[in-house]
Design a protein around this motif. Structure first.
Motif, mmCIF file in Angstrom:
data_model
loop_
_atom_site.group_PDB
_atom_site.id
_atom_site.type_symbol
_atom_site.label_atom_id
_atom_site.label_comp_id
_atom_site.label_asym_id
_atom_site.label_seq_id
_atom_site.Cartn_x
_atom_site.Cartn_y
_atom_site.Cartn_z
ATOM 1 N N LEU A 207 -0.547 25.561 -10.424
ATOM 2 C CA LEU A 207 -1.679 25.340 -11.320
ATOM 3 C C LEU A 207 -3.001 25.193 -10.579
ATOM 4 O O LEU A 207 -4.063 25.357 -11.174
ATOM 5 N N GLY A 208 -2.947 24.851 -9.305
ATOM 6 C CA GLY A 208 -4.153 24.678 -8.506
ATOM 7 C C GLY A 208 -3.928 23.686 -7.393
ATOM 8 O O GLY A 208 -2.836 23.147 -7.230
ATOM 9 N N ILE A 209 -4.969 23.436 -6.624
ATOM 10 C CA ILE A 209 -4.889 22.464 -5.533
ATOM 11 C C ILE A 209 -5.038 21.071 -6.129
ATOM 12 O O ILE A 209 -5.985 20.795 -6.861
ATOM 13 N N ASP A 210 -4.090 20.191 -5.818
ATOM 14 C CA ASP A 210 -4.153 18.805 -6.278
ATOM 15 C C ASP A 210 -4.958 17.959 -5.306
ATOM 16 O O ASP A 210 -5.824 17.205 -5.707
ATOM 17 N N HIS A 211 -4.656 18.085 -4.009
ATOM 18 C CA HIS A 211 -5.389 17.326 -3.004
ATOM 19 C C HIS A 211 -5.180 17.903 -1.621
ATOM 20 O O HIS A 211 -4.287 18.711 -1.403
ATOM 21 N N ILE A 212 -6.022 17.456 -0.707
ATOM 22 C CA ILE A 212 -5.920 17.771 0.720
ATOM 23 C C ILE A 212 -5.573 16.457 1.406
ATOM 24 O O ILE A 212 -6.256 15.449 1.196
ATOM 25 N N GLY A 213 -4.510 16.442 2.206
ATOM 26 C CA GLY A 213 -4.079 15.222 2.887
ATOM 27 C C GLY A 213 -4.625 15.129 4.299
ATOM 28 O O GLY A 213 -4.554 16.094 5.057
ATOM 29 N N LEU A 214 -5.155 13.957 4.636
ATOM 30 C CA LEU A 214 -5.650 13.670 5.984
ATOM 31 C C LEU A 214 -4.788 12.584 6.603
ATOM 32 O O LEU A 214 -4.642 11.501 6.031
ATOM 33 N N ALA A 215 -4.218 12.851 7.758
ATOM 34 C CA ALA A 215 -3.429 11.862 8.480
ATOM 35 C C ALA A 215 -4.368 10.937 9.247
ATOM 36 O O ALA A 215 -5.282 11.404 9.935
ATOM 37 N N THR A 216 -4.140 9.626 9.119
ATOM 38 C CA THR A 216 -4.961 8.656 9.849
ATOM 39 C C THR A 216 -4.174 7.369 10.050
ATOM 40 O O THR A 216 -3.330 7.023 9.234
ATOM 41 N N ASP A 217 -4.467 6.683 11.135
ATOM 42 C CA ASP A 217 -3.911 5.344 11.324
ATOM 43 C C ASP A 217 -4.978 4.294 11.006
ATOM 44 O O ASP A 217 -4.773 3.110 11.178
ATOM 45 N N ASP A 218 -6.137 4.756 10.514
ATOM 46 C CA ASP A 218 -7.254 3.866 10.187
ATOM 47 C C ASP A 218 -7.908 4.300 8.874
ATOM 48 O O ASP A 218 -9.036 4.815 8.872
ATOM 49 N N PRO A 219 -7.212 4.107 7.741
ATOM 50 C CA PRO A 219 -7.797 4.553 6.470
ATOM 51 C C PRO A 219 -9.121 3.871 6.151
ATOM 52 O O PRO A 219 -10.019 4.497 5.589
ATOM 53 N N ALA A 220 -9.272 2.606 6.525
ATOM 54 C CA ALA A 220 -10.543 1.914 6.282
ATOM 55 C C ALA A 220 -11.665 2.562 7.091
ATOM 56 O O ALA A 220 -12.815 2.611 6.641
ATOM 57 N N GLY A 221 -11.333 3.059 8.261
ATOM 58 C CA GLY A 221 -12.329 3.724 9.100
ATOM 59 C C GLY A 221 -12.787 5.056 8.540
ATOM 60 O O GLY A 221 -13.891 5.516 8.852
ATOM 61 N N THR A 222 -11.965 5.695 7.711
ATOM 62 C CA THR A 222 -12.371 6.969 7.105
ATOM 63 C C THR A 222 -13.282 6.759 5.909
ATOM 64 O O THR A 222 -14.011 7.672 5.517
ATOM 65 N N ALA A 223 -13.244 5.568 5.318
ATOM 66 C CA ALA A 223 -13.996 5.295 4.092
ATOM 67 C C ALA A 223 -15.489 5.601 4.217
ATOM 68 O O ALA A 223 -16.048 6.262 3.327
ATOM 69 N N PRO A 224 -16.183 5.173 5.276
ATOM 70 C CA PRO A 224 -17.616 5.477 5.359
ATOM 71 C C PRO A 224 -17.906 6.984 5.404
ATOM 72 O O PRO A 224 -18.904 7.434 4.850
ATOM 73 N N PHE A 225 -17.045 7.738 6.055
ATOM 74 C CA PHE A 225 -17.250 9.184 6.147
ATOM 75 C C PHE A 225 -17.025 9.863 4.804
ATOM 76 O O PHE A 225 -17.790 10.736 4.394
ATOM 77 N N LEU A 226 -15.970 9.454 4.090
ATOM 78 C CA LEU A 226 -15.698 10.024 2.771
ATOM 79 C C LEU A 226 -16.794 9.630 1.785
ATOM 80 O O LEU A 226 -17.230 10.452 0.972
ATOM 81 N N ALA A 227 -17.264 8.387 1.865
ATOM 82 C CA ALA A 227 -18.351 7.937 1.000
ATOM 83 C C ALA A 227 -19.643 8.707 1.291
ATOM 84 O O ALA A 227 -20.387 9.063 0.372
ATOM 85 N N ALA A 228 -19.911 8.983 2.565
ATOM 86 C CA ALA A 228 -21.105 9.747 2.935
ATOM 87 C C ALA A 228 -21.059 11.162 2.361
ATOM 88 O O ALA A 228 -22.104 11.770 2.109
ATOM 89 N N LEU A 229 -19.862 11.671 2.125
ATOM 90 C CA LEU A 229 -19.697 12.987 1.512
ATOM 91 C C LEU A 229 -19.811 12.921 -0.008
ATOM 92 O O LEU A 229 -19.670 13.931 -0.691
ATOM 93 N N GLY A 230 -20.040 11.722 -0.538
ATOM 94 C CA GLY A 230 -20.206 11.558 -1.969
ATOM 95 C C GLY A 230 -18.934 11.273 -2.726
ATOM 96 O O GLY A 230 -18.918 11.252 -3.956
ATOM 97 N N LEU A 231 -17.841 11.029 -2.002
ATOM 98 C CA LEU A 231 -16.559 10.746 -2.632
ATOM 99 C C LEU A 231 -16.392 9.257 -2.880
ATOM 100 O O LEU A 231 -16.918 8.435 -2.123
ATOM 101 N N GLY A 232 -15.672 8.905 -3.909
ATOM 102 C CA GLY A 232 -15.387 7.513 -4.207
ATOM 103 C C GLY A 232 -13.893 7.267 -4.206
ATOM 104 O O GLY A 232 -13.108 8.144 -4.571
#
Length: 137
Positions: free
Chosen positions: A3-28
């Motif tokens: 039906l389409g792309i559901d999501h793109i998975g990113l592997a990380t051992d620091d999910p809190a550390g990715t939050a500022p980068f994802l937020a800067a891209l306009g994601l919530g």
């Protein structure tokens, strides 16, 4: 049927550390959960008006024997998988297997979101891509 792309998975051992980068891209931050069968914590990020559009998922280990822990140890953080929403999980799994995709899972597993069932496969050569098939109840 895919039906389409559901999501793109990113592997990380620091999910809190990715939050500022994802937020800067306009994601919530949105849904989050644990996929016990895989030993991973998942957080789904998307645009506020992105209902029905693909999400970015951070995937991090919650136990040392998690496949994502092994992946992080060998390759470090980064793109992990592309997830496709399907209307028939087992049917699409069988169809893609006939096209040379290599199964990772023998049976559907519970995903990190409510009502989510998933199965993983590899497109080894030439892409080296891990895909996830996702079906919601």
């Amino acid at each position: 049927m895919i039906l389409g792309i559901d999501h793109i998975g990113l592997a990380t051992d620091d999910p809190a550390g990715t939050a500022p980068f994802l937020a800067a891209l306009g994601l919530g931050a949105g849904d989050r959960g644990i996929a016990d069968d895989y030993g991973v914590a998942c957080e789904f990020w998307r645009y506020s008006d992105g209902i029905g559009q693909p999400s970015i998922e951070t995937v991090s280990p919650v136990r040392p024997d998690s496949p994502i822990a092994d992946r992080l140890a060998k390759q470090g953080p980064g793109l992990y998988h592309v997830a496709f929403c399907v209307d028939d999980l087992e049917g699409e799994f069988a169809r893609l297997r006939e096209h040379g995709f290599v199964p990772v899972d023998a049976a559907p597993c519970a995903g990190a979101r409510p009502g989510m069932r998933v199965m993983f496969m590899y497109a080894r050569r030439p892409a080296g891509l891990l895909i996830e098939l996702v079906q919601y109840s």
